[in-house]
Design an enzyme around this catalytic site. Structure first.
Site, mmCIF file in Angstrom:
data_model
loop_
_atom_site.group_PDB
_atom_site.id
_atom_site.type_symbol
_atom_site.label_atom_id
_atom_site.label_comp_id
_atom_site.label_asym_id
_atom_site.label_seq_id
_atom_site.Cartn_x
_atom_site.Cartn_y
_atom_site.Cartn_z
ATOM 1 N N ASP A 1 -9.827 0.775 -5.728
ATOM 2 C CA ASP A 1 -10.519 1.989 -6.175
ATOM 3 C C ASP A 1 -11.322 1.657 -7.435
ATOM 4 O O ASP A 1 -10.754 1.202 -8.433
ATOM 5 C CB ASP A 1 -9.490 3.075 -6.476
ATOM 6 C CG ASP A 1 -10.120 4.459 -6.600
ATOM 7 O OD1 ASP A 1 -11.253 4.550 -7.108
ATOM 8 O OD2 ASP A 1 -9.479 5.440 -6.199
ATOM 9 N N PHE B 1 -15.433 -1.058 7.037
ATOM 10 C CA PHE B 1 -15.838 -0.368 5.818
ATOM 11 C C PHE B 1 -16.886 -1.183 5.061
ATOM 12 O O PHE B 1 -17.893 -0.653 4.598
ATOM 13 C CB PHE B 1 -14.605 -0.139 4.943
ATOM 14 C CG PHE B 1 -14.923 0.345 3.561
ATOM 15 C CD1 PHE B 1 -15.174 1.687 3.318
ATOM 16 C CD2 PHE B 1 -14.965 -0.533 2.495
ATOM 17 C CE1 PHE B 1 -15.463 2.143 2.039
ATOM 18 C CE2 PHE B 1 -15.252 -0.086 1.215
ATOM 19 C CZ PHE B 1 -15.499 1.248 0.986
ATOM 20 N N GLU B 2 -16.665 -2.483 4.968
ATOM 21 C CA GLU B 2 -17.615 -3.350 4.262
ATOM 22 C C GLU B 2 -18.944 -3.410 4.999
ATOM 23 O O GLU B 2 -20.018 -3.384 4.384
ATOM 24 C CB GLU B 2 -17.014 -4.747 4.135
ATOM 25 C CG GLU B 2 -17.871 -5.726 3.340
ATOM 26 C CD GLU B 2 -17.228 -7.087 3.229
ATOM 27 O OE1 GLU B 2 -17.844 -7.985 2.620
ATOM 28 O OE2 GLU B 2 -16.106 -7.267 3.745
ATOM 29 N N THR C 1 -14.852 -6.376 7.091
ATOM 30 C CA THR C 1 -14.237 -5.148 7.595
ATOM 31 C C THR C 1 -15.298 -4.140 8.017
ATOM 32 O O THR C 1 -16.470 -4.253 7.639
ATOM 33 C CB THR C 1 -13.329 -4.511 6.528
ATOM 34 O OG1 THR C 1 -14.129 -4.086 5.415
ATOM 35 C CG2 THR C 1 -12.294 -5.517 6.041
ATOM 36 N N ASP D 1 0.855 -1.179 0.000
ATOM 37 C CA ASP D 1 0.000 0.000 0.000
ATOM 38 C C ASP D 1 0.897 1.237 0.000
ATOM 39 O O ASP D 1 2.101 1.126 0.237
ATOM 40 C CB ASP D 1 -0.938 0.017 1.217
ATOM 41 C CG ASP D 1 -2.260 0.732 0.933
ATOM 42 O OD1 ASP D 1 -2.207 1.892 0.459
ATOM 43 O OD2 ASP D 1 -3.333 0.158 1.168
#
Length: 309
Positions: free
Chosen positions: A210, A285-286, A283, A160
């Site tokens: 992305d 976010f998920e 996660t 990353d």
């Protein structure tokens, strides 16, 4: 009404013959540069401090000084390689004290700058011969750390460019006592093309890349035929490519591109999307996306045997 313009050399707003009282001010920084230096008391010269690699330091940086002297470089590959369309965009955000400390202490031991100037030996990098899975884009690293803890027999090389995430993953791995995580900083394409040997990887994970939703940006999406050809050259036969996205148009493109590529086959007999496997954590976010009604699609494709063997 526009005020009358003052002529050069005249002071506006004052009657001729009147002098203005000067406001008394203290010495400014610029003034102090022109003052004679005050005598200093005679003291023994203090030795210059040298930084010990791997030891946390906190100090104010001088202009041009690296943010983390022993940590990830801002642009490790520099201008050694041709400019191309990138699938990522570095994000700059605040690094917490814990993340900064982890970067300073652990990067010399567990970090890798993707400079493209050498071929790395994964066995030497991890210190063992366990299978290695490459993860491209790990965010803040929570899912990566959980997967590493759940399968200590597999090494994870996580790539990353997000500095806070790099520090957070190193911190999580250190706190959990994990020895099977290495963090790479830079462009995954350069890592695959210049620094990894053929058949050196046992898996590839690309979670929530992305989506580049605008049509004119679709060329920036990572999962493209050219990328899959490069990845296939570094994956052993039988290695699994695992992708996940909550952007349905991108999921459809992934499925189409992977299905059409001759080096991969779908692990699903029906040729469609796969359910989320137990080893991929849900996660935060998920979870937020699912609460909003987003659909998350997983794709699991296997590297087929080499055609020329």
């Amino acid at each position: 009404m526009t005020p009358a313009r003052c002529d050069v050399g005249l002071r506006c707003g004052r009657r001729p013959g009147k002098s203005r009282r000067r406001r008394k001010i203290g010495v400014t920084v610029s003034d102090s540069l022109n003052l004679p230096e005050a005598p200093r008391p005679a003291t023994a010269a203090a030795p210059r401090s040298s930084h010990v690699p791997g030891v946390s330091v906190r100090h104010s940086r001088a202009k041009g000084e690296p943010r983390f002297p022993d940590g990830p470089k801002a642009d490790p590959a520099g201008s050694h390689f041709e400019r191309r369309i990138r699938s990522f965009q570095p994000r700059r955000s605040r690094v917490t004290a814990g993340q900064a400390d982890a970067l300073q202490r652990l990067w010399p031991k567990w970090g890798l700058d993707i400079d493209g100037q050498r071929v790395i030996d994964l066995g030497e990098l991890f210190g063992d011969d366990r299978p290695v899975v490459l993860e491209i884009g790990f965010g803040m690293g929570e899912a990566t750390a959980r997967m590493a803890a759940g399968d200590t027999g597999t090494n994870i090389l996580a790539v990353d460019v997000h500095t806070p995430g790099q520090g957070n993953l190193l911190n999580l791995a250190d706190q959990a006592g994990l020895s099977n995580v290495r963090v790479a900083n830079g462009d995954a394409i350069i890592l695959l093309r210049e620094m990894l040997t053929p058949d050196s990887l046992d898996g590839l994970r690309v979670y929530f890349p992305d989506p580049w939703p605008k049509k004119r940006h679709h060329k920036r999406r990572l999962i493209q035929p050219e990328f899959l050809t490069l990845a296939a050259s570094r994956l052993r036969p039988g290695a699994v490519v695992h992708c996940a996205t909550d952007w349905e148009p991108y999921a459809e493109q992934m499925l189409e591109v992977l299905t059409a590529h001759p080096d991969f086959e779908n692990t699903r007999a029906d040729g469609g999307f796969a359910p989320r496997p137990p080893f991929r954590p849900l996660t935060r976010f998920e979870g937020q996306g699912l609460e909003k009604g987003h659909v998350v699609n997983d794709l699991l494709f296997r590297r087929v045997p080499h055609r020329d063997r």
